[in-house]
Design a protein around this motif. Structure first.
Motif, PDB file in Angstrom:
ATOM      1  N   GLY A 146     -28.058 -22.347 -17.995  1.00 57.14           N
ATOM      2  CA  GLY A 146     -26.985 -23.276 -17.648  1.00 57.14           C
ATOM      3  C   GLY A 146     -26.532 -24.042 -18.870  1.00 57.14           C
ATOM      4  N   ARG A 147     -25.217 -24.289 -18.954  1.00 53.96           N
ATOM      5  CA  ARG A 147     -24.647 -25.030 -20.078  1.00 53.96           C
ATOM      6  C   ARG A 147     -23.625 -26.036 -19.565  1.00 53.96           C
ATOM      7  NH1 ARG A 147     -25.425 -19.985 -21.997  1.00 53.96           N
ATOM      8  NH2 ARG A 147     -26.449 -19.794 -24.028  1.00 53.96           N
ATOM      9  N   VAL A 148     -23.700 -27.256 -20.089  1.00 56.28           N
ATOM     10  CA  VAL A 148     -22.692 -28.262 -19.760  1.00 56.28           C
ATOM     11  C   VAL A 148     -21.388 -27.845 -20.425  1.00 56.28           C
ATOM     12  CG1 VAL A 148     -22.000 -30.675 -20.051  1.00 56.28           C
ATOM     13  CG2 VAL A 148     -24.371 -30.107 -19.475  1.00 56.28           C
ATOM     14  N   ARG A 149     -20.300 -27.889 -19.668  1.00 53.40           N
ATOM     15  CA  ARG A 149     -18.992 -27.476 -20.190  1.00 53.40           C
ATOM     16  C   ARG A 149     -18.029 -28.628 -20.371  1.00 53.40           C
ATOM     17  NH1 ARG A 149     -19.996 -22.727 -22.482  1.00 53.40           N
ATOM     18  NH2 ARG A 149     -20.859 -21.257 -21.023  1.00 53.40           N
ATOM     19  N   GLY A 150     -18.310 -29.762 -19.732  1.00 53.09           N
ATOM     20  CA  GLY A 150     -17.413 -30.908 -19.855  1.00 53.09           C
ATOM     21  C   GLY A 150     -17.796 -31.985 -18.870  1.00 53.09           C
ATOM     22  N   GLY A 151     -16.978 -33.018 -18.841  1.00 52.29           N
ATOM     23  CA  GLY A 151     -17.219 -34.116 -17.928  1.00 52.29           C
ATOM     24  C   GLY A 151     -17.373 -35.427 -18.663  1.00 52.29           C
ATOM     25  N   GLY A 152     -17.883 -36.407 -17.930  1.00 54.64           N
ATOM     26  CA  GLY A 152     -18.034 -37.739 -18.500  1.00 54.64           C
ATOM     27  C   GLY A 152     -19.447 -38.258 -18.331  1.00 54.64           C
ATOM     28  N   ARG A 153     -19.566 -39.573 -18.262  1.00 56.83           N
ATOM     29  CA  ARG A 153     -20.891 -40.199 -18.160  1.00 56.83           C
ATOM     30  C   ARG A 153     -21.563 -39.926 -16.822  1.00 56.83           C
ATOM     31  NH1 ARG A 153     -22.711 -44.582 -20.883  1.00 56.83           N
ATOM     32  NH2 ARG A 153     -23.029 -45.724 -18.937  1.00 56.83           N
TER      33      ARG A 153
END
Length: 141
Positions: A96-103
Motif C-alpha cells: 500500500g502507498r499513500v497517494r495524497g490527502g491531508g492531515r
C-alpha cells in the motif's frame, strides 16, 4: 520493517496470518502464506482475504509513527477492490502507498501479488486518521 515500537496488527490480522514486512512513512507491505484455511469452494484464495490484506496495507501506509511509545490510529472510509486473477496457496504480498490527502483524510492505493509476482488484486481507498493521529508524532500508546 523500519524501527517502530507500534504494533501494527490486531487479533483479526493474527487470525488471518498477516505479518508486516515493511512499514515506513507512506508505504506498508504485508504478507500472508495462504493455505487451505484461506481458500473458497473453488480452491482459490477467498476475495475477503485479499481485501483484508489490501485494507491493512493501504491503511497502515498512512499511519506510520517512528516515535517509541506512540501510535497513529485510523479508519477506512471507503475501499474499492478489483480482483485481477486467481490466487492459489502460497505467499501473497500486499503493498500500500499513500497517494495524497491531508492531515486527517488520505488516499492510498495498492496491489496484491502472488507467489510468482503475478498481480491478483488491486485497490484504492480513502482513510481517516483518528483524533490526535493527524500529527506524525501520534498519540501515547
Amino acid at each position: 520493517m523500519s524501527e517502530s515500537s507500534q504494533s501494527p496488527l490486531m487479533g483479526y490480522h493474527e487470525l488471518l496470518g498477516l505479518r508486516v514486512v515493511e512499514w515506513s512513512e507512506g508505504v506498508a507491505v504485508v504478507e500472508l502464506v495462504a493455505d487451505e484455511r484461506h481458500l473458497n469452494r473453488s480452491g482459490i484464495v477467498h476475495g475477503g482475504v485479499l481485501t483484508s490484506m489490501l485494507d491493512s496495507a493501504l491503511s497502515l501506509a498512512g499511519l506510520y509513527c517512528e516515535l517509541p511509545g506512540r501510535v497513529r490510529r485510523g479508519m477506512t472510509l471507503s475501499l474499492t477492490t478489483t480482483f485481477v486473477g486467481p490466487a492459489g496457496p502460497g505467499l501473497l504480498r500486499a503493498t500500500g502507498r499513500v497517494r495524497g490527502g491531508g492531515r486527517k483524510v488520505y488516499m492510498a492505493s495498492g496491489e496484491v501479488t502472488g507467489r510468482g509476482g503475478e498481480l491478483v488484486a488491486m485497490a484504492e481507498g480513502a482513510f481517516r486518521r483518528r483524533a490526535g493521529s493527524e500529527s506524525p508524532e501520534g498519540v501515547p500508546e
